[in-house]
Design a protein around this motif. Structure first.
Motif, PDB file in Angstrom:
ATOM      1  N   ILE A   1      47.050  39.413  34.959  1.00  0.00           N
ATOM      2  CA  ILE A   1      46.693  40.756  35.252  1.00  0.00           C
ATOM      3  C   ILE A   1      45.674  41.300  34.537  1.00  0.00           C
ATOM      4  O   ILE A   1      44.772  42.175  35.078  1.00  0.00           O
ATOM      5  CB  ILE A   1      48.228  41.503  34.632  1.00  0.00           C
ATOM      6  CG1 ILE A   1      49.390  41.205  35.377  1.00  0.00           C
ATOM      7  CG2 ILE A   1      47.980  43.123  34.439  1.00  0.00           C
ATOM      8  CD1 ILE A   1      50.674  41.803  35.005  1.00  0.00           C
ATOM      9  N   VAL A   2      45.391  40.838  33.372  1.00  0.00           N
ATOM     10  CA  VAL A   2      43.837  40.964  32.817  1.00  0.00           C
ATOM     11  C   VAL A   2      43.027  40.537  33.432  1.00  0.00           C
ATOM     12  O   VAL A   2      41.958  41.378  33.674  1.00  0.00           O
ATOM     13  CB  VAL A   2      44.318  40.611  31.208  1.00  0.00           C
ATOM     14  CG1 VAL A   2      42.765  40.762  30.407  1.00  0.00           C
ATOM     15  CG2 VAL A   2      45.310  40.722  30.215  1.00  0.00           C
ATOM     16  N   LEU A   3      43.150  39.418  34.001  1.00  0.00           N
ATOM     17  CA  LEU A   3      41.914  39.013  34.701  1.00  0.00           C
ATOM     18  C   LEU A   3      41.633  39.904  36.009  1.00  0.00           C
ATOM     19  O   LEU A   3      40.350  40.249  36.232  1.00  0.00           O
ATOM     20  CB  LEU A   3      42.290  37.463  35.018  1.00  0.00           C
ATOM     21  CG  LEU A   3      41.155  36.760  35.749  1.00  0.00           C
ATOM     22  CD1 LEU A   3      40.161  36.437  34.781  1.00  0.00           C
ATOM     23  CD2 LEU A   3      41.708  35.264  36.284  1.00  0.00           C
ATOM     24  N   ALA A   4      42.953  40.174  36.731  1.00  0.00           N
ATOM     25  CA  ALA A   4      42.519  40.983  37.877  1.00  0.00           C
ATOM     26  C   ALA A   4      42.078  42.163  37.588  1.00  0.00           C
ATOM     27  O   ALA A   4      41.025  42.817  37.976  1.00  0.00           O
ATOM     28  CB  ALA A   4      43.810  41.340  38.504  1.00  0.00           C
ATOM     29  N   GLY A   5      42.389  42.880  36.310  1.00  0.00           N
ATOM     30  CA  GLY A   5      41.880  44.252  36.056  1.00  0.00           C
ATOM     31  C   GLY A   5      40.415  44.010  35.813  1.00  0.00           C
ATOM     32  O   GLY A   5      39.589  44.952  36.087  1.00  0.00           O
ATOM     33  N   LEU A   6      39.917  42.877  34.893  1.00  0.00           N
ATOM     34  CA  LEU A   6      38.771  42.765  34.565  1.00  0.00           C
ATOM     35  C   LEU A   6      37.833  42.496  35.741  1.00  0.00           C
ATOM     36  O   LEU A   6      36.521  42.850  35.870  1.00  0.00           O
ATOM     37  CB  LEU A   6      38.401  41.360  33.426  1.00  0.00           C
ATOM     38  CG  LEU A   6      38.874  41.778  32.250  1.00  0.00           C
ATOM     39  CD1 LEU A   6      38.850  40.456  31.313  1.00  0.00           C
ATOM     40  CD2 LEU A   6      37.883  42.862  31.461  1.00  0.00           C
TER      41      LEU A   6
END
Lengths: 313, 294
Positions: free
Chosen positions: B27-32
């Motif tokens: 999720i963090v990766l997708a956001g970043l």
């Protein structure tokens, strides 16, 4: 309990007083000459002078404040610079569509959000739960007007099912009223649904993990009574509180939604007033919206203090 | 000092560890990734744009998306794709500035109110009053009193966000000030500024970062709303809200003018929200998004 309620009411007065001071002060402490700002770029010196006279800006500040506050307290919100009508009349004329839209949105949103929140908590970790949570994040990310135009494009432009714009009073023609209010309600509701579904899931999850729920299961109670009678009841305080606080979200959204769907309500009044720099109207609308918001939340808090013996703050 | 030195000495190990950490948090990766692409788009707009975003082309009015105009053209024949690319600059500028300013202000006011009892009651009442005004309305009112410019938009959106930050910082400070390590610092003769800066402030960082991402997301939305209503970024600047405001008359015949800026707007806000949710779960699981943080 009584002293709690009195304290809460008292703090509401304080909050509203701060709001009033702020709404009054905004005009006077903004950089530049308020009369010139309101008059706009094309104004002549006479225009500016006329506005200064009309708003009483040439009098000492404390005198203006006392005058303005005492007028507001008796329901006199001043006079519109643009139309010369009393602001309270303008607000009264425009209030019906806004109340109608806000109510339909609240009913619609709560009816959708609470059940999906409960199911998501009950089946936590499942695909359904993930879908609900995914929707919740998405609902927070899509601005009201973007979603509104997608709805318009699909249902009005392509399928030609619903009227694009406008508002019909429920008292004139209930069928037209509902046809017209469907899209604004859905558009305005999305963020609110996301918010309520999320808090419902969170507080239901907490309730479901309690011992009394395990006991209810153990004594052979069916799922529905466990979820609704036992869990939801105990999870309801944060849910109802969020529904109340989320009204701030609805108020902001109403301004945008009414503008998109050409609904002649308070939101449109606000936007028109801003574009015309009709400051008395802006002040009046902010006071009314904030007052309603604060009062609803006061009512919810009192309601719970009376109903729920666990609340002692 | 030593931490910096080790980081310099073995950058490869750090990067790899960070990458592995991210990989386990999709999720963090997708956001970043979403935010990163938008930042690249904003920084290198001239490279990505295929046309001049403000050049009129009367012969090419309201053309649907094509090989020449990827997102179609608007009522004045301007290339919607290029305008959307440049629009990312305003959204990100406003989002990041508001997040930064409200964090700094919220931290400063929150630290003081949390520690100085006398000021606490007064400042918190003011904050309560500010929070009673729905933030979009407050921003609109502030804008209506100032000249239309990007700086004023940033200020008008920041002011309604500050009370939420103050509340957050204050609540952290109130629990921390009762802690033993603060008593210890006091008894060692540390002054208030030293305690605030060295002992209290570091503990507020994690929740503040999470809150800042939410503020950033809502600031981007509010900027778009203000521009859309005609009370935001000056109309000659192609911000996403402005592009949509100009296209609204043509919703039935040229939906692309509204659709593409809308998609980009949603994607960047989604990216920021995903990053915020991911950080919250990692940094501080107790911090849940509640209505108070809206």
């Amino acid at each position: 309990m009584l002293s709690l309620i009195l304290k809460r009411i008292l703090s509401t007065f304080v909050v509203m007083a701060v709001v009033a001071v702020f709404v009054f002060g905004m005009l006077h402490f903004s950089p530049g000459d308020p009369a010139a700002i309101i008059a706009g770029d094309l104004a002549t010196n006479e225009d500016i002078e006329r506005i200064r006279e009309k708003l009483g800006l040439n009098r000492p500040l404390h005198e203006q404040f006392v005058r303005w506050t005492s007028n507001v307290l008796v329901g006199d919100l001043g006079t519109s610079i643009f139309s010369d009508l009393p602001v309270s009349n303008l607000i009264a004329q425009r209030i019906e569509p806004t109340v109608a839209l806000t109510l339909t949105t609240m009913i619609f949103s709560v009816c959708i959000a609470v059940p999906i929140g409960i199911v998501a908590a009950w089946r936590s970790g499942s695909l359904l739960d993930r879908a609900v949570m995914g929707f919740a994040v998405f609902g927070f990310s899509m601005p009201v007007f973007v979603f509104a135009y997608i709805l318009i494009w699909i249902f009005a432009a392509k399928l030609k099912l619903l009227p694009v714009m406008g508002y019909t009073s429920i008292f004139d023609d209930p069928v037209q009223f509902f046809r017209g209010i469907i899209m604004p309600t859905i558009a305005l509701g999305v963020t609110y649904i996301a918010l309520i579904a999320r808090i419902t899931r969170a507080s239901m999850l907490e309730a479901i993990n309690q011992d009394y729920i395990r006991t209810a299961h153990a004594k052979g109670l069916a799922i529905a009574p466990i979820l609704f009678r036992h869990a939801l009841r105990n999870a309801s305080v944060p849910i109802v509180t969020t529904i109340g606080i989320g009204i701030a979200l609805l108020i902001g959204g109403v301004v945008v939604t009414e503008s998109v769907f050409a609904i002649p309500g308070l939101g449109r009044l606000t936007v028109d007033a801003i574009l015309r720099r009709d400051y008395p109207v802006i002040q009046g609308v902010i006071l009314i919206f904030s007052g309603v918001y604060v009062l609803i939340n006061l009512a919810i808090d009192i309601f719970y203090t009376v109903l729920d013996p666990r609340i002692r703050y | 000092m030593s931490a910096v030195a080790t980081a310099d000495a073995v950058p490869a190990g750090r990067v790899r560890r960070a990458a592995r950490w991210l990989w386990r948090r999709p999720i963090v990766l997708a956001g970043l990734i979403l935010i990163g692409s938008m930042v690249v788009l904003a920084l290198a707009s001239p490279i990505f744009a295929t046309h001049d975003p403000i050049r009129l082309n009367p012969t090419q009015r309201l053309k649907p998306p094509s090989a020449e105009h990827w997102f179609g053209t608007d009522q004045l024949g301007r290339d919607v794709y290029s305008r959307v690319v440049y629009g990312s600059q305003i959204s990100l500028l406003v989002g990041f500035s508001v997040a930064f300013l409200s964090t700094v202000l919220g931290l400063a006011i929150g630290l003081v109110t949390g520690f100085v009892r006398k000021l606490d009651a007064v400042i918190m009442r003011i904050m309560d009053g500010l929070m009673a005004i729905p933030s979009i309305l407050l921003a609109i009112a502030l804008i209506s009193l100032s000249k239309s410019s990007v700086e004023n938009v940033i200020i008008a959106i920041t002011i309604p966000e500050v009370p939420r930050m103050v509340r957050l910082v204050r609540s952290v400070v109130l629990t921390l000030r009762e802690q033993l390590f603060v008593d210890a610092a006091v008894s060692l003769g540390a002054g208030l500024p030293r305690i605030l800066a060295l002992h209290i402030m570091p503990n507020t960082i994690a929740p503040l970062i999470v809150q800042a991402t939410y503020v950033c997301a809502s600031a981007i939305i509010i900027e778009a709303i203000l521009s859309f209503l005609g009370a935001g970024t000056p109309p000659d600047i192609p911000s996403w809200g402005n592009i949509m405001a100009e296209g609204r008359t043509y919703v039935m015949i040229a939906f692309w003018i509204l659709l593409f800026p809308g998609i980009f707007l949603t994607l960047v806000v989604l990216g920021v929200n995903l990053l915020g949710d991911g950080l919250r779960d990692t940094l501080d699981p107790r911090l849940r998004r509640s209505a108070r943080n809206l």
